[in-house]
Scaffold this motif. Structure first.
Motif, PDB file in Angstrom:
ATOM      1  N   GLU A 157     -10.810 -49.762   7.935  1.00  0.00           N
ATOM      2  CA  GLU A 157     -11.584 -51.004   7.871  1.00  0.00           C
ATOM      3  C   GLU A 157     -10.836 -52.142   8.558  1.00  0.00           C
ATOM      4  O   GLU A 157     -11.440 -52.937   9.291  1.00  0.00           O
ATOM      5  CB  GLU A 157     -11.870 -51.377   6.419  1.00  0.00           C
ATOM      6  CG  GLU A 157     -12.660 -52.658   6.277  1.00  0.00           C
ATOM      7  CD  GLU A 157     -12.924 -53.035   4.824  1.00  0.00           C
ATOM      8  OE1 GLU A 157     -13.412 -54.164   4.596  1.00  0.00           O
ATOM      9  OE2 GLU A 157     -12.640 -52.217   3.925  1.00  0.00           O
TER      10      GLU A 157
ATOM     11  N   ARG B  29     -12.357 -54.236  11.765  1.00  0.00           N
ATOM     12  CA  ARG B  29     -12.575 -55.682  11.771  1.00  0.00           C
ATOM     13  C   ARG B  29     -11.796 -56.360  12.898  1.00  0.00           C
ATOM     14  O   ARG B  29     -12.269 -57.350  13.477  1.00  0.00           O
ATOM     15  CB  ARG B  29     -12.183 -56.286  10.416  1.00  0.00           C
ATOM     16  CG  ARG B  29     -13.098 -55.866   9.273  1.00  0.00           C
ATOM     17  CD  ARG B  29     -12.851 -56.637   8.003  1.00  0.00           C
ATOM     18  NE  ARG B  29     -13.688 -56.161   6.915  1.00  0.00           N
ATOM     19  CZ  ARG B  29     -14.970 -56.477   6.754  1.00  0.00           C
ATOM     20  NH1 ARG B  29     -15.566 -57.309   7.600  1.00  0.00           N
ATOM     21  NH2 ARG B  29     -15.666 -55.998   5.738  1.00  0.00           N
TER      22      ARG B  29
ATOM     23  N   ASP C  55     -18.585 -53.486   7.314  1.00  0.00           N
ATOM     24  CA  ASP C  55     -19.073 -53.719   5.953  1.00  0.00           C
ATOM     25  C   ASP C  55     -19.493 -52.437   5.237  1.00  0.00           C
ATOM     26  O   ASP C  55     -19.991 -52.505   4.106  1.00  0.00           O
ATOM     27  CB  ASP C  55     -20.256 -54.692   5.993  1.00  0.00           C
ATOM     28  CG  ASP C  55     -19.857 -56.075   6.482  1.00  0.00           C
ATOM     29  OD1 ASP C  55     -18.690 -56.460   6.272  1.00  0.00           O
ATOM     30  OD2 ASP C  55     -20.706 -56.766   7.087  1.00  0.00           O
ATOM     31  N   ASP C  56     -19.307 -51.291   5.863  1.00  0.00           N
ATOM     32  CA  ASP C  56     -19.720 -50.024   5.248  1.00  0.00           C
ATOM     33  C   ASP C  56     -18.607 -49.353   4.441  1.00  0.00           C
ATOM     34  O   ASP C  56     -18.872 -48.433   3.666  1.00  0.00           O
ATOM     35  CB  ASP C  56     -20.187 -49.038   6.333  1.00  0.00           C
ATOM     36  CG  ASP C  56     -21.433 -49.522   7.044  1.00  0.00           C
ATOM     37  OD1 ASP C  56     -22.253 -50.208   6.403  1.00  0.00           O
ATOM     38  OD2 ASP C  56     -21.573 -49.232   8.254  1.00  0.00           O
TER      39      ASP C  56
ATOM     40  N   GLU D 171     -16.567 -50.394   2.012  1.00  0.00           N
ATOM     41  CA  GLU D 171     -16.532 -50.612   0.567  1.00  0.00           C
ATOM     42  C   GLU D 171     -17.483 -49.659  -0.153  1.00  0.00           C
ATOM     43  O   GLU D 171     -17.115 -49.035  -1.165  1.00  0.00           O
ATOM     44  CB  GLU D 171     -16.872 -52.061   0.240  1.00  0.00           C
ATOM     45  CG  GLU D 171     -16.957 -52.375  -1.257  1.00  0.00           C
ATOM     46  CD  GLU D 171     -15.629 -52.189  -1.975  1.00  0.00           C
ATOM     47  OE1 GLU D 171     -15.649 -52.070  -3.215  1.00  0.00           O
ATOM     48  OE2 GLU D 171     -14.569 -52.153  -1.301  1.00  0.00           O
TER      49      GLU D 171
END
Length: 272
Positions: A120, A124, A207-208, A210
């Motif tokens: 992640e 980002r 955002d996937d 989590e």
């Protein structure tokens, strides 16, 4: 004037001979070029895991355009795993910093949930260069990496791994690097492309992660508490199951300390 026309005649003769020579040589050069694509210059067999990770780092640091890789990653809570991760993960981040595109097929069944924090973070930081794909239909693909497919400097890395161990996941057991074998690298790249194009493949957005962490946590908790004698590989879940809180509900704060984790390659950075 006669000398001028003689020089023109010599020039025409030279050009005719050059064209005739190229007509003979060019098919030979083309044939050799095609043959060269199916040769390899060297096979490198690292002597141990330390040699493997160090050489892998060097290959990634020489990447020019693209890296495609499969694997289940590292355990960010395990000191030995982090030590092994450093040369690879920091080299990947340096490659992204140089503008290189990285496509990663993530094997989920044998990964630790906490490794998603690392993926992640990179997603980002490099949303248009770093791509992570998941698809349970291809979990048996094995672990390999292709660097700069289609070039004479291409590298095909492949490893065999041990089975998952309690709180650790898999570890490399044997490994090899095939250098300059364009046909082999191209096959590996096409395999990753076939996964990317599969209808069931998900390309994870920032955002996937989590939701995926929570999904895997709940699935593994259910297995651990069920009759299957499942041994969880996630240290966070192991700790939770060993505590008095037998519900072990997922909580984002279990992974919050890893959100900004930087894996430092001390050897590359001149450390001890």
């Amino acid at each position: 004037m006669t000398d001028f026309f003689e020089q023109i005649g010599y020039l025409e003769t030279f050009i005719s001979l050059a064209v005739f020579g190229w007509a003979i040589i060019s098919p030979i050069l083309l044939w050799r070029s095609k043959r060269r694509q199916h040769k390899f210059t060297q096979v490198k067999f690292p002597t141990d895991k330390r040699d493997f990770y160090a050489y892998f780092r060097k290959c990634i640091d020489k990447a020019k355009s693209e890296i495609v890789i499969t694997g289940d990653g590292f355990n960010l809570r395990n000191a030995e795993s982090l030590k092994n991760a450093a040369p690879i993960e920091s080299a990947i981040e340096r490659a992204l910093g140089r503008g290189i595109t990285v496509h990663r097929y993530q094997i989920v069944s044998t990964m630790t949930v906490n490794y998603l924090m690392r993926l992640e973070r990179l997603k980002r930081a490099y949303p248009d260069q770093f791509f992570v794909y998941i698809n349970s239909s291809f979990e048996n693909i094995g672990m390999f990496c292709v660097i700069d497919a289609g070039t004479r400097k291409t590298v095909f890395e492949q490893q065999m791994v041990s089975g998952p161990m309690l709180a650790r996941g898999t570890e490399p057991h044997d490994f090899a690097f095939v250098l300059g074998h364009q046909a082999k690298s191209n096959r590996g790249r096409r395999l990753i492309e076939s996964i990317r194009n599969d209808d069931l493949t998900t390309c994870l957005g920032a955002d996937d992660f989590e939701a995926l962490r929570q999904k895997l946590w709940n699935e593994r908790k259910s297995l651990a508490l069920g009759p299957t004698h499942y041994a969880p590989i996630d240290p966070e879940l192991v700790t939770c199951l060993s505590s008095s809180d037998k519900n072990c509900d997922y909580r984002p704060e279990l992974f919050s300390s890893l959100a900004n984790l930087e894996i430092v390659d001390a050897e590359h950075d001149g450390g001890a």
